[in-house]
Design a protein around this motif. Structure first.
Motif, mmCIF file in Angstrom:
data_model
loop_
_atom_site.group_PDB
_atom_site.id
_atom_site.type_symbol
_atom_site.label_atom_id
_atom_site.label_comp_id
_atom_site.label_asym_id
_atom_site.label_seq_id
_atom_site.Cartn_x
_atom_site.Cartn_y
_atom_site.Cartn_z
ATOM 1 N N PRO A 40 0.817 -1.219 0.000
ATOM 2 C CA PRO A 40 0.000 0.000 0.000
ATOM 3 C C PRO A 40 0.846 1.264 0.000
ATOM 4 C CG PRO A 40 0.065 -0.941 2.193
ATOM 5 C CD PRO A 40 0.765 -1.925 1.292
ATOM 6 N N THR A 41 0.252 2.340 -0.484
ATOM 7 C CA THR A 41 0.891 3.659 -0.474
ATOM 8 C C THR A 41 -0.058 4.655 0.179
ATOM 9 O OG1 THR A 41 2.142 3.212 -2.496
ATOM 10 C CG2 THR A 41 1.814 5.507 -1.908
ATOM 11 N N TYR A 42 0.475 5.452 1.088
ATOM 12 C CA TYR A 42 -0.326 6.461 1.779
ATOM 13 C C TYR A 42 0.330 7.824 1.579
ATOM 14 C CZ TYR A 42 -1.725 2.124 4.055
ATOM 15 O OH TYR A 42 -2.140 0.840 4.288
ATOM 16 N N SER A 43 -0.408 8.755 1.030
ATOM 17 C CA SER A 43 0.174 10.066 0.749
ATOM 18 C C SER A 43 -0.759 11.192 1.186
ATOM 19 C CB SER A 43 0.503 10.200 -0.740
ATOM 20 O OG SER A 43 -0.675 10.161 -1.510
ATOM 21 N N TYR A 44 -0.161 12.319 1.483
ATOM 22 C CA TYR A 44 -0.930 13.513 1.804
ATOM 23 C C TYR A 44 -0.044 14.724 1.529
ATOM 24 C CZ TYR A 44 1.665 13.433 6.260
ATOM 25 O OH TYR A 44 2.642 13.418 7.221
ATOM 26 N N ARG A 92 8.486 -1.825 7.798
ATOM 27 C CA ARG A 92 7.607 -2.192 6.693
ATOM 28 C C ARG A 92 7.403 -1.035 5.723
ATOM 29 N NH1 ARG A 92 1.495 -2.495 6.306
ATOM 30 N NH2 ARG A 92 1.119 -3.843 4.526
ATOM 31 N N CYS A 93 7.403 0.202 6.225
ATOM 32 C CA CYS A 93 7.077 1.361 5.396
ATOM 33 C C CYS A 93 8.218 2.375 5.376
ATOM 34 C CB CYS A 93 5.800 2.025 5.919
ATOM 35 S SG CYS A 93 4.364 0.921 5.963
ATOM 36 N N VAL A 94 8.382 3.012 4.221
ATOM 37 C CA VAL A 94 9.464 3.985 4.036
ATOM 38 C C VAL A 94 8.859 5.293 3.520
ATOM 39 C CG1 VAL A 94 11.602 4.500 2.800
ATOM 40 C CG2 VAL A 94 11.105 2.152 3.510
ATOM 41 N N PRO A 95 9.244 6.444 4.119
ATOM 42 C CA PRO A 95 8.683 7.722 3.674
ATOM 43 C C PRO A 95 9.515 8.378 2.574
ATOM 44 C CG PRO A 95 9.949 8.061 5.663
ATOM 45 C CD PRO A 95 10.038 6.580 5.351
ATOM 46 N N TYR A 96 8.820 9.128 1.720
ATOM 47 C CA TYR A 96 9.461 9.932 0.682
ATOM 48 C C TYR A 96 8.868 11.337 0.747
ATOM 49 C CZ TYR A 96 11.000 5.448 -1.194
ATOM 50 O OH TYR A 96 11.574 4.206 -1.342
ATOM 51 N N ASN A 121 2.308 14.782 13.335
ATOM 52 C CA ASN A 121 2.375 15.023 14.775
ATOM 53 C C ASN A 121 1.320 16.039 15.217
ATOM 54 O OD1 ASN A 121 4.550 13.313 15.014
ATOM 55 N ND2 ASN A 121 6.083 14.925 15.243
ATOM 56 N N ALA A 122 1.168 17.100 14.427
ATOM 57 C CA ALA A 122 0.228 18.159 14.783
ATOM 58 C C ALA A 122 -1.210 17.645 14.835
ATOM 59 C CB ALA A 122 0.343 19.314 13.792
ATOM 60 N N PHE A 123 -1.488 16.600 14.039
ATOM 61 C CA PHE A 123 -2.822 16.005 14.022
ATOM 62 C C PHE A 123 -2.929 14.799 14.963
ATOM 63 C CE2 PHE A 123 -3.104 18.520 10.224
ATOM 64 C CZ PHE A 123 -4.451 18.810 10.087
ATOM 65 N N GLY A 124 -1.878 14.537 15.727
ATOM 66 C CA GLY A 124 -1.915 13.435 16.673
ATOM 67 C C GLY A 124 -1.668 12.075 16.064
ATOM 68 N N ASN A 125 -1.114 12.045 14.858
ATOM 69 C CA ASN A 125 -0.797 10.778 14.191
ATOM 70 C C ASN A 125 0.709 10.551 14.296
ATOM 71 O OD1 ASN A 125 -0.050 8.905 11.977
ATOM 72 N ND2 ASN A 125 -2.217 9.024 11.448
ATOM 73 N N ARG A 126 1.103 9.392 14.814
ATOM 74 C CA ARG A 126 2.523 9.131 15.056
ATOM 75 C C ARG A 126 3.265 8.591 13.830
ATOM 76 N NH1 ARG A 126 1.725 5.083 19.826
ATOM 77 N NH2 ARG A 126 -0.031 4.582 18.431
ATOM 78 N N SER A 127 2.586 8.429 12.710
ATOM 79 C CA SER A 127 3.197 7.911 11.474
ATOM 80 C C SER A 127 3.847 6.547 11.697
ATOM 81 C CB SER A 127 4.227 8.899 10.910
ATOM 82 O OG SER A 127 3.611 10.117 10.550
ATOM 83 N N ILE A 128 3.205 5.699 12.461
ATOM 84 C CA ILE A 128 3.632 4.316 12.618
ATOM 85 C C ILE A 128 2.695 3.445 11.798
ATOM 86 C CG2 ILE A 128 4.717 4.638 14.866
ATOM 87 C CD1 ILE A 128 2.207 3.632 16.188
ATOM 88 N N ASP A 129 3.111 2.206 11.526
ATOM 89 C CA ASP A 129 2.417 1.354 10.566
ATOM 90 C C ASP A 129 0.899 1.363 10.701
ATOM 91 O OD1 ASP A 129 4.824 0.717 9.511
ATOM 92 O OD2 ASP A 129 4.774 -1.407 10.003
ATOM 93 N N GLU A 130 0.399 1.148 11.897
ATOM 94 C CA GLU A 130 -1.050 1.018 12.058
ATOM 95 C C GLU A 130 -1.790 2.344 11.932
ATOM 96 O OE1 GLU A 130 0.798 0.723 16.271
ATOM 97 O OE2 GLU A 130 1.229 0.066 14.214
ATOM 98 N N GLU A 131 -1.068 3.485 11.996
ATOM 99 C CA GLU A 131 -1.720 4.789 11.886
ATOM 100 C C GLU A 131 -1.564 5.422 10.506
ATOM 101 O OE1 GLU A 131 -0.834 7.432 15.119
ATOM 102 O OE2 GLU A 131 -0.951 5.839 16.613
ATOM 103 N N LEU A 132 -0.751 4.833 9.658
ATOM 104 C CA LEU A 132 -0.524 5.402 8.319
ATOM 105 C C LEU A 132 -1.793 5.476 7.465
ATOM 106 C CD1 LEU A 132 2.920 3.832 7.334
ATOM 107 C CD2 LEU A 132 2.467 6.129 8.208
ATOM 108 N N PRO A 133 -2.682 4.461 7.480
ATOM 109 C CA PRO A 133 -3.880 4.552 6.627
ATOM 110 C C PRO A 133 -4.760 5.760 6.913
ATOM 111 C CG PRO A 133 -3.560 2.291 7.368
ATOM 112 C CD PRO A 133 -2.585 3.141 8.139
#
Length: 243
Positions: free
Chosen positions: A42-46, A82-86, A128-140
């Motif tokens: 999967p790919t998650y982008s914003y 599992r996931c790598v950021p760009y 971080n500002a939105f309270g998302n830690r950018s860890i695997d289970e929170e990426l979606p």
């Protein structure tokens, strides 16, 4: 006995029907492969706008930039994430006129964790500002983010002041706490926020920091890293690797 007249086009029609049947099977297989691929890779982008405002002598200066974060994921591999950021986009530049420019960089310019003064990489600062830690289970949840959030002092980008934006050697690391001591006694940060956006990414850093193209050319592909505990400029502090 009645003679049955055979349509002379029937063999061609049969071939076309067989071809359409195989095409349907092929499309089904392709769709199935894509579904399986997306499920396993999967790919998650914003995309978000980083905006920072600085007041000096009661005059307000503002800089902003649209930054794109893309997380590309794959199956779990033992010992590896599992996931790598760009990153896409560029650093936000606040033009202070005769007092130079303050740059909110994409990277911290540090090669140790935790970063000594707490500066945060652009991959994480919006999440971080939105309270998302950018860890695997929170990426979606990242592509579903909406709205705007102010940045806290503990969730702030690396700040670099160029007393002369045309001269990279004039760079000096600053923080929100010491900006008045470094730039001018009246200097203070008045606003800093991130906002989810669909606006396009704009790449014009060379018009703001004219030395940057040559600097990037000299460093890219050379594996340049800052020494542990020693701050230095690295080209990907100013532009994302995917641009």
């Amino acid at each position: 006995m009645t003679n049955v007249e055979i349509n002379p086009h029937w063999p061609r029609l049969q071939n076309e029907l067989v071809g359409m049947r195989w095409l349907g099977i092929l499309l089904t297989v392709v769709v199935a492969v894509l579904v399986i691929y997306k499920a396993n890779f999967p790919t998650y982008s914003y995309r978000y706008r980083l905006q920072i405002s600085l007041s000096v002598d009661e005059k307000l200066y503002t800089g902003s930039s649209v930054i794109e974060v893309v997380w590309k994921c794959g199956p779990h591999i033992t010992g590896l994430g599992r996931c790598v950021p760009y990153l896409g986009g560029q650093a936000a530049v606040v033009d202070l006129g005769s007092r130079g420019a303050v740059v909110a960089t994409l990277g911290t310019g540090e090669n140790i964790i935790p970063v000594p003064d707490g500066a945060v990489d652009a991959v994480f600062i919006c999440a971080n500002a939105f309270g998302n830690r950018s860890i695997d289970e929170e990426l979606p949840a990242l592509p579903r983010l909406t709205g705007r959030r102010d940045l806290s002092p503990s969730n702030f980008p690396r700040l670099v002041w160029f007393s002369n934006p045309a001269d990279m050697t004039s760079a000096q690391k600053i923080t929100i706490e010491n900006v008045a001591n470094v730039i001018e006694s009246t200097a203070r940060f008045t606003e800093a926020f991130v906002e989810i956006t669909s606006d396009p990414v704009v790449m014009n850093i060379a018009t703001k920091l004219p030395w940057f193209p040559a600097f990037k050319l000299a460093q890219k592909g050379k594996g340049v890293l800052s020494m542990p505990g020693q701050f230095q400029l690295v080209y990907n502090m100013f532009v994302g690797e995917s641009w």
